[in-house]
Scaffold this motif. Structure first.
Motif, mmCIF file in Angstrom:
data_model
loop_
_atom_site.group_PDB
_atom_site.id
_atom_site.type_symbol
_atom_site.label_atom_id
_atom_site.label_comp_id
_atom_site.label_asym_id
_atom_site.label_seq_id
_atom_site.Cartn_x
_atom_site.Cartn_y
_atom_site.Cartn_z
ATOM 1 N N ILE A 86 6.926 2.361 -9.417
ATOM 2 C CA ILE A 86 5.826 2.172 -10.361
ATOM 3 C C ILE A 86 5.542 0.702 -10.652
ATOM 4 O O ILE A 86 4.497 0.380 -11.208
ATOM 5 C CB ILE A 86 6.124 2.911 -11.680
ATOM 6 N N SER A 87 6.475 -0.183 -10.273
ATOM 7 C CA SER A 87 6.254 -1.602 -10.542
ATOM 8 C C SER A 87 5.708 -2.356 -9.337
ATOM 9 O O SER A 87 5.365 -3.527 -9.449
ATOM 10 C CB SER A 87 7.572 -2.254 -10.989
ATOM 11 N N SER A 88 5.628 -1.694 -8.223
ATOM 12 C CA SER A 88 5.105 -2.349 -7.033
ATOM 13 C C SER A 88 3.631 -2.688 -7.224
ATOM 14 O O SER A 88 2.877 -1.928 -7.844
ATOM 15 C CB SER A 88 5.284 -1.432 -5.820
ATOM 16 N N PRO A 89 3.154 -3.842 -6.717
ATOM 17 C CA PRO A 89 1.723 -4.198 -6.862
ATOM 18 C C PRO A 89 0.796 -3.164 -6.243
ATOM 19 O O PRO A 89 -0.325 -2.979 -6.712
ATOM 20 C CB PRO A 89 1.629 -5.550 -6.150
ATOM 21 N N ALA A 90 1.247 -2.496 -5.199
ATOM 22 C CA ALA A 90 0.393 -1.517 -4.524
ATOM 23 C C ALA A 90 0.566 -0.115 -5.061
ATOM 24 O O ALA A 90 -0.051 0.821 -4.545
ATOM 25 C CB ALA A 90 0.694 -1.525 -3.019
ATOM 26 N N ALA A 91 1.391 0.051 -6.113
ATOM 27 C CA ALA A 91 1.686 1.389 -6.595
ATOM 28 C C ALA A 91 0.452 2.069 -7.159
ATOM 29 O O ALA A 91 0.239 3.262 -6.938
ATOM 30 C CB ALA A 91 2.789 1.329 -7.650
ATOM 31 N N PHE A 92 -0.388 1.314 -7.905
ATOM 32 C CA PHE A 92 -1.581 1.888 -8.521
ATOM 33 C C PHE A 92 -2.825 1.171 -8.014
ATOM 34 O O PHE A 92 -3.747 0.881 -8.770
ATOM 35 C CB PHE A 92 -1.482 1.802 -10.044
ATOM 36 N N ARG A 93 -2.831 0.912 -6.736
ATOM 37 C CA ARG A 93 -3.989 0.289 -6.084
ATOM 38 C C ARG A 93 -4.559 1.293 -5.086
ATOM 39 O O ARG A 93 -3.849 1.753 -4.189
ATOM 40 C CB ARG A 93 -3.566 -0.982 -5.370
ATOM 41 N N PRO A 94 -5.837 1.659 -5.243
ATOM 42 C CA PRO A 94 -6.423 2.596 -4.278
ATOM 43 C C PRO A 94 -6.332 2.036 -2.860
ATOM 44 O O PRO A 94 -6.377 0.829 -2.639
ATOM 45 C CB PRO A 94 -7.876 2.732 -4.735
ATOM 46 N N ARG A 95 -6.182 2.907 -1.942
ATOM 47 C CA ARG A 95 -5.988 2.479 -0.558
ATOM 48 C C ARG A 95 -7.241 1.811 -0.010
ATOM 49 O O ARG A 95 -8.353 2.272 -0.206
ATOM 50 C CB ARG A 95 -5.615 3.681 0.312
ATOM 51 N N ALA A 96 -6.995 0.736 0.702
ATOM 52 C CA ALA A 96 -8.118 -0.042 1.221
ATOM 53 C C ALA A 96 -8.795 0.659 2.383
ATOM 54 O O ALA A 96 -9.997 0.506 2.590
ATOM 55 C CB ALA A 96 -7.627 -1.427 1.655
ATOM 56 N N HIS A 97 -8.053 1.426 3.139
ATOM 57 C CA HIS A 97 -8.607 2.102 4.319
ATOM 58 C C HIS A 97 -8.436 3.603 4.153
ATOM 59 O O HIS A 97 -7.671 4.244 4.874
ATOM 60 C CB HIS A 97 -7.922 1.623 5.593
ATOM 61 N N ALA A 98 -9.156 4.134 3.174
ATOM 62 C CA ALA A 98 -9.062 5.565 2.924
ATOM 63 C C ALA A 98 -9.836 6.336 3.982
ATOM 64 O O ALA A 98 -10.654 5.784 4.727
ATOM 65 C CB ALA A 98 -9.599 5.891 1.533
#
Length: 1049
Positions: free
Chosen positions: A658-670
């Motif tokens: 939950i602390s990772s920068p990408a944890a709550f970042r929508p995927r760039a290549h959905a």
């Protein structure tokens, strides 16, 4: 006539029977009275005919009498002849007896004359017969050593012991003690006694561990090459233990009533550890059905009633007869025979001491050989894998067994799992290492159960024999003639330290050492647990424990006192290896992909089943306190070491996820299109996907150990709570100080949104009952108009109060879908936990003393509510964005001098923004949710058009056309979105265009339209049509009153 039914009348004269039936019954009465018949004839009109009838009946009766006399005449004659013959025989017998009496009297007189001479001859014959018998005995005794050796070679041990006992007794008889030629025979018998004891003990030892010729393993006909592939190779693990456990092995002396030897009739069949027998088969661990049953069970039962082949040369006695009547399996009978041999030899204590001495090293060797054979079998199934690289390549092999699911957008689920899980896929709850460890421990504990079953049989027999004051099969002369017998008679009440409790202690100790090796646990942990257990047992005993044996479980060997009689056996090959011998490991690393503390989950269930089986086999006089020590060790290890370690590891994994920068970042290549399946690319946020995986994995440990499910579910709740807090933080970062977030918190708007028909597409909470819409009298259009009016009253909308960053909107959409996915997953996990509670309810409450934790459904509701809030914010946000653009109508005049070909700039900006946001959100959220988000734009836009007219002062024809062009552009943009009701959008915006086109009508035509369409628009809307200035249109002064009068009707 019934009285004449049995008369022997022939068939050719059957008419006589009919004539007899016509005779009146009064003629056959016991007291016949002739007067009525005479009176009848005299008073009859035709006397002669009546007399004639009587004559005919008399003739019939005479004929019948003739037939009867003729039928019985021969029998009468024969009876008379037989009687005459009997009288003749009696007369002859009387004469013969008289002659015999005379002969006997004469013989008596002849014998009395030579009585003394006959007595001398009889005494001489008796003496000669005794001398001949002694010579025969001496000759037979001289051949006894050779016969005993032959019987030993043929493994007829009971017959050899019988011969030895009889010969020893014979040597002590009067008359043979002084025969010098028999001294050598005595010394040979003394030596043979030791040899015989060694052979019997060696064979008993082999059968104790299922290695003997008559043990259960020797009856197997399973070929190794035909065994199915181990489940470790198939990557499956069986968690079911649905079959009932084996019955307790009945006491061999108390429950059978089969004589003083105490042979039980019950079968000794411990079931397999998982409800099915282990498929492996090798020299040390081949197992068999203890009943020896085959497809023809009746033949086996008949065979069990026969004399076993190892007793074929024995002399029949009480023991042989009891064995013949015994229905126990052959291996049980053989163990009984070996114990009986030891008892007849008077070596019960020495045998018990030697069994104790060899118990631990033998068990260690069996376990080691089992693991080694299992490793060799795995190598034979994978010939390309070398022995030196077995462990590493096995790990890779098991990893290949788990398919790596990959999303369509390129994100690997296996990569996510490896990134957050504190254990590798091999060590996961359903991983290959868990399967391999469970399978290995199942097979080894199954072997230990079979061995312990033999120890229960032998232990009870030895204790029973040792408790007897006098052994009927051991001659007293044997105990008095040789000094070596005296010591054994003194220790007859003892078994040399051997007991069922001792064997169970050592077996559990070895199993604990194996488990410590599998778990890589330090011996200090086991020793500490043993100390606590020992203290508890001592306390129980001080407070009046059971009379049975209390076990003390230690990792060190029990001190064994070996009698002096075992010295000769040691010299013959029984090494004293056992106490204080530092043993090596078992080599479990060769068959396990990995070792470590997380294998405790796969260890728990086999140990639990092992404990239940051991408890079912123990006699009633043994205490319950000692047979669950191995289970207590595992449970204490799980509670004191495994659970704290796992909590720390998984807490770190949750924090990292939950602390990772990408944890709550929508995927760039959905993916281009949204999919509800996680395997097909559902764009769940990496943080929540990791949390869901970790929660499932922790509950996987709970399924493996139901007793600790309460603690594990508590861990899951802690992790879910932390993840929820992080989701809430991410949500607040996106909506903080934004007008849409504040509006959904208003009671009036929140209530109207709940009554709105579109809310049916929202995720439904269990505590959210949407019956208000169905019970409300308001129409859906009226509710939408109320919401629209409330939002329009907020004008002017400022740009800083809107969420202008599209990334935040995409985050809210993705967060909502991810929260819904996790909520559904939590609900499924909650049902799984409920099943675990029901399956292990007794052990849960007995072990932890606490009630099950709060239902996981409450956490699912919290996640689902936050997902709904995200959708509500998005819907209100798009409506406010529409109002923000539509409020530009008030800033311009629609008095155009020419027809424009394009919509207004604010419409172009609005439609492009709607299209762009829809395209950006489409990969992250389902179509029904997109319909909810963008479904409120049309009503707000239409209402804005109506409200805008009341704010205008004037408009011309070209202005009306521009407004209509704006509505058409908005309609096209909204209708282009999938999952949107384009027909409803068209109807609403057509109404807007119809409303504005009324401005082009003359007043008279407008009045006519109003009369025909009174309810198409509201009174305020019709009034706005009259108040605005339109060039070229004349409005009378009483127009307002006229319209009001029309609408009033």
């Amino acid at each position: 006539m019934g009285n004449f039914d049995g008369l022997p009348i022939p068939r050719d004269k059957a008419h006589l029977r009919k004539e007899l039936e016509r005779v009146d019954e009064s003629w056959s009465a016991a007291r016949f009275d002739s007067l009525p018949h005479v009176v009848h004839i005299l008073t009859s009109k035709d006397r002669e005919s009546e007399v004639q009838v009587l004559k005919e009946q008399s003739n019939v009766i005479e004929d019948v009498v003739d037939e009867v006399v003729h039928a019985y005449h021969g029998g009468f004659n024969k009876a008379i002849q037989n009687y005459s013959q009997i009288l003749r025989l009696f007369s002859e017998s009387t004469q013969s007896v008289d002659v015999l009496k005379g002969d006997l009297a004469e013989a008596k007189r002849s014998l009395g004359a030579r009585n003394k001479q006959l007595h001398q001859l009889w005494y001489r014959s008796v003496t000669l017969r005794h001398i001949i018998a002694l010579l025969d005995q001496i000759e037979g005794i001289s051949k006894v050593p050779a016969r005993i050796e032959k019987l030993i070679a043929d493994k007829q041990f009971y017959a050899a012991v019988q011969v030895h006992a009889q010969s020893t007794l014979m040597l002590e008889r009067e008359g043979l003690q002084t025969v010098g030629a028999l001294q050598d025979v005595r010394s040979e018998l003394t030596k043979l006694r030791g040899i015989l004891f060694y052979k019997v003990l060696e064979d008993l030892h082999a059968h104790l561990y299922n290695k003997g010729e008559h043990s259960s393993s020797a009856m197997l006909t399973i070929d190794d090459s035909n065994d199915p592939l181990p489940t470790t190779m198939a990557l499956t693990i069986s968690m079911s233990s649905s079959q009932p456990l084996s019955r307790r092995t009945r006491s061999l002396k108390g429950d059978n009533h089969s004589g003083p030897y105490g042979f039980g009739n019950g079968s000794h069949r411990p079931g397999s550890m998982d409800g099915s027998s282990f498929d492996g088969h090798d020299e040390d661990s081949a197992l068999d059905d203890h009943d020896g049953t085959t497809s023809n069970g009746k033949d086996i039962k008949v065979a069990s009633r026969q004399i076993p082949n190892w007793l074929s040369e024995s002399t029949p006695d009480e023991f042989i007869e009891a064995m013949r009547k015994n229905d126990a399996p052959l291996h049980v009978k053989y163990l009984q025979t070996m114990v009986e041999c030891l008892c007849m030899l008077g070596k019960v204590a020495a045998a018990g001491a030697m069994i104790c001495q060899r118990l631990r090293p033998t068990i260690h060797e069996i376990i080691t050989l089992k693991i080694k054979s299992h490793a060799e079998r795995l190598n034979s199934l994978r010939p390309e894998i070398g022995q030196g690289t077995l462990t590493s390549t096995t790990s890779r092999h098991y990893l290949k067994g788990h398919p790596r699911h990959k999303h369509q957008n390129g994100i690997s689920l296996a990569g996510t799992q490896l990134a957050v899980s504190p254990v590798s896929p091999v060590m996961a709850p359903a991983g290959a290492a868990q399967t391999a460890a469970n399978e290995l421990l199942d097979s080894i504990l199954e072997i230990v159960v079979r061995i312990f079953e033999n120890h229960v049989i032998v232990g009870e027999l030895l204790e029973s024999k040792a408790s007897q004051q006098v052994n009927l099969n051991t001659p007293k002369a044997m105990m008095g003639g040789d000094s070596s017998w005296n010591h054994d008679s003194d220790t007859l009440h003892d078994t040399g330290g051997y007991s069922i409790g001792f064997s169970l202690t050592v077996l559990q100790s070895e199993c604990q050492q194996l488990i410590c090796e599998v778990l890589r646990a330090t011996p200090e942990a086991a020793s500490a647990d043993a100390a606590v257990q020992t203290a508890r047992l001592a306390k129980d005993k001080r407070h009046g424990g059971d009379d049975g044996v209390n076990f003390v479980f230690r990792l060190m060997d029990a001190t064994i006192s070996v009698p002096n009689q075992g010295a000769d056996i040691v010299r013959q090959g029984w090494s004293r290896k056992g106490p204080n011998v530092l043993q090596e490991g078992y080599g479990s690393a060769t068959v396990l992909p990995e070792q470590g503390i997380y294998l405790a989950a796969s260890v728990y269930r086999p140990v639990l089943q092992f404990t239940d089986k051991v408890a079912s086999m123990l006699p009633q006089n043994y205490s319950r306190h000692g047979n669950d020590i191995l289970l207590s060790f595992v449970e204490n290890f799980v509670k004191d070491h495994f659970l704290p370690t796992m909590f720390v590891d998984y807490r770190k994994g949750v924090q990292q996820a939950i602390s990772s920068p990408a944890a709550f970042r929508p995927r760039a290549h959905a993916a281009a299109a949204y999919s509800s399946s996680i395997e097909k690319g559902r764009p769940v946020l990496q943080g929540l996907l990791a949390i869901d995986f970790l929660a499932k994995e922790v509950l996987g440990w709970a399924q493996a150990m139901p007793k600790f499910a309460v603690d594990l579910v508590t861990y899951v709740q802690t992790f879910l709570e932390r993840a929820y807090e992080r989701c809430r933080t991410s949500y607040m970062e996106a909506v903080l100080e934004k007008q849409s977030y504040m509006l959904i918190g208003r009671h009036d708007i929140e209530k109207l949104m709940r009554l709105d028909a579109s809310s049916a597409s929202l995720p439904q909470s269990h505590d959210q009952i949407n019956h208000e819409y169905s019970t409300s009298d308001a129409e859906p259009v009226e509710i939408e108009m109320e919401i629209s009016d409330l939002l329009l009253n907020l004008r002017p909308i400022k740009q800083e109060n809107l969420i202008r960053d599209d990334n935040k909107l995409i985050l809210l959409a993705s967060l909502s879908d991810s929260l819904e996915y996790v909520a559904d997953s939590i609900e499924r996990l909650g049902k799984t936990c409920a099943n675990v509670y029901r399956r292990g309810d007794e052990s849960l409450h007995a072990g932890t003393g606490s009630a099950p934790p709060q239902d996981l459904a409450s956490f699912a509701e919290e996640y689902r509510k936050l997902a709904i809030d995200c959708l509500k914010v998005l819907r209100i946000e798009m409506q406010l964005e529409t109002i923000f653009h539509m409020q530009e109508i008030a800033n311009r005049e629609y008095l155009e001098d020419q027809d424009a070909e394009e919509p207004d700039d604010y419409i172009i900006s609005l439609t492009s923004q709607i299209t762009r946001r829809d395209e950006e959100m489409s990969p992250f959220i389902a179509g029904s949710k997109r319909k909810y988000i963008f479904g409120g734009i049309c009503s707000v836009a239409a209402n804005s058009f109506f409200k805008a007219l009341s704010d205008m002062e004037s408009i011309n024809l070209f202005g009306v056309q521009q407004i209509c062009r704006n509505s058409i552009a908005l309609e096209q943009a909204l209708a282009a979105m999938p999952f949107v009701d384009s027909e409803a959008i068209q109807l609403r915006l057509d109404r807007v265009r119809t409303y504005y086109e009324l401005l082009n009508m003359p007043f008279e035509a407008l009045l006519a339209f109003i009369k025909e369409h009174v309810h198409l628009f509201t009174a305020a809307e019709y009034t706005s049509l009259l108040n605005i200035q339109v060039p070229g249109r004349d409005i009378p002064s009483d127009a307002q009153a006229t319209v009001t009068q029309i609408l009033s009707y």
